[in-house]
Design a protein around this motif. Structure first.
Motif, PDB file in Angstrom:
ATOM      1  N   SER A  12       0.471  -1.727   0.328  1.00 54.43           N
ATOM      2  CA  SER A  12      -0.112   0.180   0.092  1.00 54.43           C
ATOM      3  C   SER A  12       1.040   1.581   0.489  1.00 54.43           C
ATOM      4  CB  SER A  12      -0.606   0.243   1.197  1.00 54.43           C
ATOM      5  OG  SER A  12      -1.685   1.689   1.314  1.00 54.43           O
ATOM      6  N   VAL A  13       0.656   2.044  -0.511  1.00 55.22           N
ATOM      7  CA  VAL A  13       0.956   3.377  -0.150  1.00 55.22           C
ATOM      8  C   VAL A  13       0.349   4.430   0.657  1.00 55.22           C
ATOM      9  CG1 VAL A  13       1.642   3.193  -2.894  1.00 55.22           C
ATOM     10  CG2 VAL A  13      -0.583   4.929  -2.602  1.00 55.22           C
ATOM     11  N   GLN A  18       0.753   8.544   4.619  1.00 54.47           N
ATOM     12  CA  GLN A  18       0.681   9.872   5.978  1.00 54.47           C
ATOM     13  C   GLN A  18       2.379  10.158   5.727  1.00 54.47           C
ATOM     14  OE1 GLN A  18      -0.102   5.920   7.665  1.00 54.47           O
ATOM     15  NE2 GLN A  18      -2.076   7.793   8.935  1.00 54.47           N
ATOM     16  N   ALA A  19       3.414   9.989   5.303  1.00 52.06           N
ATOM     17  CA  ALA A  19       4.458  10.196   6.205  1.00 52.06           C
ATOM     18  C   ALA A  19       4.417  11.497   5.005  1.00 52.06           C
ATOM     19  CB  ALA A  19       5.452   9.438   5.360  1.00 52.06           C
ATOM     20  N   LEU A  20       4.026  12.402   4.191  1.00 53.59           N
ATOM     21  CA  LEU A  20       3.795  13.301   3.134  1.00 53.59           C
ATOM     22  C   LEU A  20       3.293  13.776   3.975  1.00 53.59           C
ATOM     23  CD1 LEU A  20       3.991  11.688  -0.467  1.00 53.59           C
ATOM     24  CD2 LEU A  20       6.276  12.174   0.735  1.00 53.59           C
ATOM     25  N   SER A  21       2.282  13.546   4.815  1.00 56.21           N
ATOM     26  CA  SER A  21       1.207  14.499   4.680  1.00 56.21           C
ATOM     27  C   SER A  21       1.986  14.996   6.639  1.00 56.21           C
ATOM     28  CB  SER A  21       0.449  14.409   4.810  1.00 56.21           C
ATOM     29  OG  SER A  21      -0.477  13.195   5.358  1.00 56.21           O
ATOM     30  N   LYS A  22       2.970  14.353   6.914  1.00 55.12           N
ATOM     31  CA  LYS A  22       2.951  14.197   8.712  1.00 55.12           C
ATOM     32  C   LYS A  22       1.696  13.738   9.333  1.00 55.12           C
ATOM     33  CE  LYS A  22       6.432  17.026   7.031  1.00 55.12           C
ATOM     34  NZ  LYS A  22       7.211  16.164   6.622  1.00 55.12           N
ATOM     35  N   ARG A  23       1.213  12.260   8.911  1.00 52.14           N
ATOM     36  CA  ARG A  23       0.655  12.237   9.917  1.00 52.14           C
ATOM     37  C   ARG A  23       0.965  10.404  10.047  1.00 52.14           C
ATOM     38  NH1 ARG A  23      -3.883  11.409   7.259  1.00 52.14           N
ATOM     39  NH2 ARG A  23      -3.204  11.425   5.314  1.00 52.14           N
ATOM     40  N   SER A  24       2.746  10.160   9.940  1.00 51.45           N
ATOM     41  CA  SER A  24       2.356   8.284  10.098  1.00 51.45           C
ATOM     42  C   SER A  24       2.964   8.541  11.591  1.00 51.45           C
ATOM     43  CB  SER A  24       4.247   8.967   9.983  1.00 51.45           C
ATOM     44  OG  SER A  24       4.799   9.102   8.666  1.00 51.45           O
ATOM     45  N   ALA A  47       7.057   8.663  11.048  1.00 47.98           N
ATOM     46  CA  ALA A  47       7.473   7.493  11.929  1.00 47.98           C
ATOM     47  C   ALA A  47       8.556   7.272  12.322  1.00 47.98           C
ATOM     48  CB  ALA A  47       6.342   7.448  13.153  1.00 47.98           C
ATOM     49  N   ASN A  48       8.119   5.856  12.619  1.00 46.52           N
ATOM     50  CA  ASN A  48       9.901   4.649  12.071  1.00 46.52           C
ATOM     51  C   ASN A  48       9.983   4.515  11.073  1.00 46.52           C
ATOM     52  OD1 ASN A  48       7.485   3.199  13.077  1.00 46.52           O
ATOM     53  ND2 ASN A  48       8.640   2.154  14.994  1.00 46.52           N
ATOM     54  N   GLN A  49       9.940   5.157   9.686  1.00 51.74           N
ATOM     55  CA  GLN A  49       9.201   4.236   8.499  1.00 51.74           C
ATOM     56  C   GLN A  49      10.053   5.144   7.821  1.00 51.74           C
ATOM     57  OE1 GLN A  49       5.489   3.656   7.987  1.00 51.74           O
ATOM     58  NE2 GLN A  49       5.617   3.846  10.961  1.00 51.74           N
ATOM     59  N   VAL A  50      11.405   4.576   6.930  1.00 55.27           N
ATOM     60  CA  VAL A  50      11.924   5.608   6.556  1.00 55.27           C
ATOM     61  C   VAL A  50      11.862   5.027   4.320  1.00 55.27           C
ATOM     62  CG1 VAL A  50      14.286   6.150   5.491  1.00 55.27           C
ATOM     63  CG2 VAL A  50      13.432   5.849   7.762  1.00 55.27           C
ATOM     64  N   TRP A  51      11.326   5.379   3.792  1.00 56.96           N
ATOM     65  CA  TRP A  51      11.100   5.021   2.646  1.00 56.96           C
ATOM     66  C   TRP A  51      12.206   5.560   1.475  1.00 56.96           C
ATOM     67  CZ3 TRP A  51       7.116   5.983   6.058  1.00 56.96           C
ATOM     68  CH2 TRP A  51       6.124   5.645   5.322  1.00 56.96           C
ATOM     69  N   ILE A  52      13.007   4.885   0.143  1.00 55.75           N
ATOM     70  CA  ILE A  52      14.609   4.746   0.236  1.00 55.75           C
ATOM     71  C   ILE A  52      14.392   4.426  -1.305  1.00 55.75           C
ATOM     72  CG2 ILE A  52      15.728   5.121   2.232  1.00 55.75           C
ATOM     73  CD1 ILE A  52      16.681   2.509   0.781  1.00 55.75           C
ATOM     74  N   ASP A  53      13.343   3.941  -1.820  1.00 54.54           N
ATOM     75  CA  ASP A  53      13.326   3.748  -2.982  1.00 54.54           C
ATOM     76  C   ASP A  53      12.898   5.395  -4.361  1.00 54.54           C
ATOM     77  OD1 ASP A  53      12.932   2.509  -5.539  1.00 54.54           O
ATOM     78  OD2 ASP A  53      11.084   1.922  -5.154  1.00 54.54           O
TER      79      ASP A  53
END
Length: 76
Positions: A12-13, A18-24, A47-53
């Motif tokens: 899922s994206v 959520q990360a982009l909208s600061k709601r993680s 939060a504690n998730q990092v996207w690197i692709d």
């Protein structure tokens, strides 16, 4: 966790958006999770998730060491 519960994190994206909208929301019982399969222009942290692709959208391959992952999580 049931197999269906993992799909939210694997395919899922939603979490990325959520990360982009600061709601993680933090994934409990883990320090950090590095994500792929979601094209992003730059390293994105929520939060504690990092996207690197980054390669498909920016043309730049992201390689990140574990120390940087934890810095991203602490400051993201």
């Amino acid at each position: 966790m049931s197999e269906n519960g993992w799909k939210e994190y694997l395919w899922s994206v939603y979490k990325y958006n959520q990360a982009l909208s600061k709601r993680s929301v933090r994934i409990e019982n883990v320090d950090a999770v590095v994500m792929g399969h979601v094209g992003c222009d730059y390293i994105t942290t929520g939060a504690n998730q990092v996207w690197i692709d980054t390669v498909m959208r920016s043309g730049r391959l992201t390689v990140i060491d574990s120390g940087r992952v934890f810095e991203e999580v602490e400051h993201g």
